[in-house]
Design a protein around this motif. Structure first.
Motif, PDB file in Angstrom:
ATOM      1  N   TYR A  38      39.395  38.585  41.632  1.00 60.35           N
ATOM      2  CA  TYR A  38      39.704  39.487  40.526  1.00 60.35           C
ATOM      3  C   TYR A  38      39.835  40.912  41.053  1.00 60.35           C
ATOM      4  CZ  TYR A  38      37.558  35.491  38.165  1.00 60.35           C
ATOM      5  OH  TYR A  38      37.233  34.232  37.745  1.00 60.35           O
ATOM      6  N   TRP A  39      40.753  41.654  40.436  1.00 57.34           N
ATOM      7  CA  TRP A  39      41.041  43.025  40.858  1.00 57.34           C
ATOM      8  C   TRP A  39      41.123  43.958  39.654  1.00 57.34           C
ATOM      9  CZ3 TRP A  39      41.799  44.746  45.887  1.00 57.34           C
ATOM     10  CH2 TRP A  39      41.826  43.748  46.861  1.00 57.34           C
ATOM     11  N   GLY A  40      40.712  45.207  39.887  1.00 60.91           N
ATOM     12  CA  GLY A  40      40.944  46.241  38.900  1.00 60.91           C
ATOM     13  C   GLY A  40      42.307  46.883  39.095  1.00 60.91           C
ATOM     14  N   GLU A  71      37.787  37.241  28.870  1.00 64.08           N
ATOM     15  CA  GLU A  71      38.773  37.875  29.727  1.00 64.08           C
ATOM     16  C   GLU A  71      38.071  38.634  30.852  1.00 64.08           C
ATOM     17  OE1 GLU A  71      40.939  40.920  27.789  1.00 64.08           O
ATOM     18  OE2 GLU A  71      42.324  41.257  29.456  1.00 64.08           O
ATOM     19  N   VAL A  72      38.485  38.363  32.077  1.00 58.68           N
ATOM     20  CA  VAL A  72      37.924  39.057  33.224  1.00 58.68           C
ATOM     21  C   VAL A  72      38.495  40.480  33.296  1.00 58.68           C
ATOM     22  CG1 VAL A  72      37.837  39.137  35.732  1.00 58.68           C
ATOM     23  CG2 VAL A  72      37.543  36.954  34.544  1.00 58.68           C
ATOM     24  N   GLN A  73      37.604  41.436  33.478  1.00 59.30           N
ATOM     25  CA  GLN A  73      38.038  42.816  33.642  1.00 59.30           C
ATOM     26  C   GLN A  73      37.223  43.509  34.715  1.00 59.30           C
ATOM     27  OE1 GLN A  73      37.957  44.684  29.659  1.00 59.30           O
ATOM     28  NE2 GLN A  73      40.175  44.854  29.872  1.00 59.30           N
ATOM     29  N   LEU A  74      37.904  44.280  35.522  1.00 62.48           N
ATOM     30  CA  LEU A  74      37.281  45.210  36.449  1.00 62.48           C
ATOM     31  C   LEU A  74      37.954  46.556  36.189  1.00 62.48           C
ATOM     32  CD1 LEU A  74      37.283  43.073  39.717  1.00 62.48           C
ATOM     33  CD2 LEU A  74      35.257  43.821  38.470  1.00 62.48           C
ATOM     34  N   VAL A  75      37.166  47.537  35.799  1.00 58.88           N
ATOM     35  CA  VAL A  75      37.718  48.821  35.410  1.00 58.88           C
ATOM     36  C   VAL A  75      37.122  49.916  36.284  1.00 58.88           C
ATOM     37  CG1 VAL A  75      38.054  50.466  33.548  1.00 58.88           C
ATOM     38  CG2 VAL A  75      38.019  48.019  33.043  1.00 58.88           C
ATOM     39  N   GLU A  76      37.991  50.544  37.067  1.00 53.94           N
ATOM     40  CA  GLU A  76      37.556  51.631  37.938  1.00 53.94           C
ATOM     41  C   GLU A  76      37.660  52.971  37.211  1.00 53.94           C
ATOM     42  OE1 GLU A  76      40.087  48.825  40.625  1.00 53.94           O
ATOM     43  OE2 GLU A  76      40.208  49.705  38.618  1.00 53.94           O
ATOM     44  N   SER A  77      36.798  53.881  37.605  1.00 55.07           N
ATOM     45  CA  SER A  77      36.865  55.243  37.094  1.00 55.07           C
ATOM     46  C   SER A  77      36.255  56.179  38.120  1.00 55.07           C
ATOM     47  CB  SER A  77      36.132  55.368  35.745  1.00 55.07           C
ATOM     48  OG  SER A  77      34.774  55.040  35.885  1.00 55.07           O
ATOM     49  N   GLY A  78      36.476  57.482  37.930  1.00 58.04           N
ATOM     50  CA  GLY A  78      35.843  58.469  38.787  1.00 58.04           C
ATOM     51  C   GLY A  78      36.730  59.108  39.822  1.00 58.04           C
ATOM     52  N   SER A 120      33.339  42.706  33.749  1.00 56.53           N
ATOM     53  CA  SER A 120      33.038  41.872  32.583  1.00 56.53           C
ATOM     54  C   SER A 120      33.867  40.607  32.644  1.00 56.53           C
ATOM     55  CB  SER A 120      33.316  42.630  31.288  1.00 56.53           C
ATOM     56  OG  SER A 120      34.676  42.986  31.192  1.00 56.53           O
ATOM     57  N   GLY A 121      33.413  39.596  31.902  1.00 54.98           N
ATOM     58  CA  GLY A 121      34.175  38.357  31.783  1.00 54.98           C
ATOM     59  C   GLY A 121      33.899  37.315  32.846  1.00 54.98           C
ATOM     60  N   PHE A 122      32.950  37.573  33.741  1.00 50.32           N
ATOM     61  CA  PHE A 122      32.555  36.571  34.732  1.00 50.32           C
ATOM     62  C   PHE A 122      31.075  36.782  35.065  1.00 50.32           C
ATOM     63  CE2 PHE A 122      32.442  39.339  38.497  1.00 50.32           C
ATOM     64  CZ  PHE A 122      33.282  40.377  38.127  1.00 50.32           C
ATOM     65  N   THR A 123      30.500  35.806  35.741  1.00 50.00           N
ATOM     66  CA  THR A 123      29.081  35.872  36.066  1.00 50.00           C
ATOM     67  C   THR A 123      28.886  36.804  37.251  1.00 50.00           C
ATOM     68  OG1 THR A 123      28.794  33.603  35.263  1.00 50.00           O
ATOM     69  CG2 THR A 123      27.026  34.538  36.607  1.00 50.00           C
ATOM     70  N   PHE A 124      28.414  37.992  36.967  1.00 51.42           N
ATOM     71  CA  PHE A 124      28.330  39.063  37.959  1.00 51.42           C
ATOM     72  C   PHE A 124      27.552  38.629  39.199  1.00 51.42           C
ATOM     73  CE2 PHE A 124      29.113  43.387  38.904  1.00 51.42           C
ATOM     74  CZ  PHE A 124      27.975  43.975  39.410  1.00 51.42           C
ATOM     75  N   ASP A 125      26.448  37.918  39.020  1.00 46.76           N
ATOM     76  CA  ASP A 125      25.589  37.563  40.144  1.00 46.76           C
ATOM     77  C   ASP A 125      26.231  36.538  41.076  1.00 46.76           C
ATOM     78  OD1 ASP A 125      22.376  37.790  38.415  1.00 46.76           O
ATOM     79  OD2 ASP A 125      23.747  39.298  39.204  1.00 46.76           O
ATOM     80  N   ASP A 126      27.282  35.872  40.652  1.00 49.51           N
ATOM     81  CA  ASP A 126      27.951  34.879  41.492  1.00 49.51           C
ATOM     82  C   ASP A 126      28.949  35.504  42.458  1.00 49.51           C
ATOM     83  OD1 ASP A 126      28.220  32.233  38.968  1.00 49.51           O
ATOM     84  OD2 ASP A 126      26.572  32.843  40.294  1.00 49.51           O
ATOM     85  N   TYR A 127      29.165  36.799  42.289  1.00 47.88           N
ATOM     86  CA  TYR A 127      30.216  37.460  43.053  1.00 47.88           C
ATOM     87  C   TYR A 127      29.678  38.672  43.806  1.00 47.88           C
ATOM     88  CZ  TYR A 127      33.698  34.715  40.581  1.00 47.88           C
ATOM     89  OH  TYR A 127      34.459  33.680  40.104  1.00 47.88           O
ATOM     90  N   ALA A 128      30.366  38.985  44.883  1.00 48.30           N
ATOM     91  CA  ALA A 128      30.200  40.272  45.534  1.00 48.30           C
ATOM     92  C   ALA A 128      31.345  41.167  45.071  1.00 48.30           C
ATOM     93  CB  ALA A 128      30.238  40.114  47.044  1.00 48.30           C
ATOM     94  N   ILE A 129      31.088  42.460  45.058  1.00 48.26           N
ATOM     95  CA  ILE A 129      32.101  43.419  44.627  1.00 48.26           C
ATOM     96  C   ILE A 129      32.483  44.303  45.806  1.00 48.26           C
ATOM     97  CG2 ILE A 129      32.686  45.282  43.045  1.00 48.26           C
ATOM     98  CD1 ILE A 129      32.244  42.629  41.640  1.00 48.26           C
TER      99      ILE A 129
END
Length: 127
Positions: free
Chosen positions: A116-118, A1-8, A25-34
């Motif tokens: 994907y979005w948080g 499961e793809v997750q993007l969790v914001e905090s702060g 989490s849930g996807f290949t981090f290096d394949d994406y920009a955030i």
């Protein structure tokens, strides 16, 4: 499961600072920009910063240059947004999102290109 969790997020006085975190989490981090976007009440979602986690290149919209700093800890699959000299107009819900690196050059701040979005974290700046 793809997750993007914001905090702060939180309530801060003008001139203060916050550090937002985005844990992926849930996807290949290096394949994406955030990227980080924000949306104030009654306004469109606005891209503010982005980082290519593969090579560390960063992008900022003009209104935040010099005040915002984006960074990533690839070992933790986490991206940070340091926000300094906060202004009341920075008040918004801040979202992190993931976009394929190949789309980055042309579509860095185009929300529809992000896969994907948080859920967002609220930042409120009091004057």
């Amino acid at each position: 499961e793809v997750q993007l969790v914001e905090s702060g997020g939180g309530l801060v006085q003008a001139g203060g600072s916050l550090r937002l975190s985005c844990a992926a989490s849930g996807f290949t981090f290096d394949d994406y920009a955030i990227g980080w976007f924000r949306q104030a009440p009654g306004k469109e979602r606005e891209g503010v910063s982005c980082i290519n986690t593969s090579d560390g290149s960063t992008y900022y919209t003009d209104s935040v240059k010099g005040r915002f700093a984006i960074s990533s800890d690839n070992a933790k699959n986490t991206v940070y947004l340091q926000i300094n000299s906060l202004k009341p107009e920075d008040t918004a819900v801040y979202y992190c999102a993931a976009v394929r690196r190949k789309l980055l050059r042309l579509w860095v701040f185009t929300p529809s290109r992000y896969a994907y979005w948080g859920q967002g974290t609220q930042v409120t700046v009091s004057s």
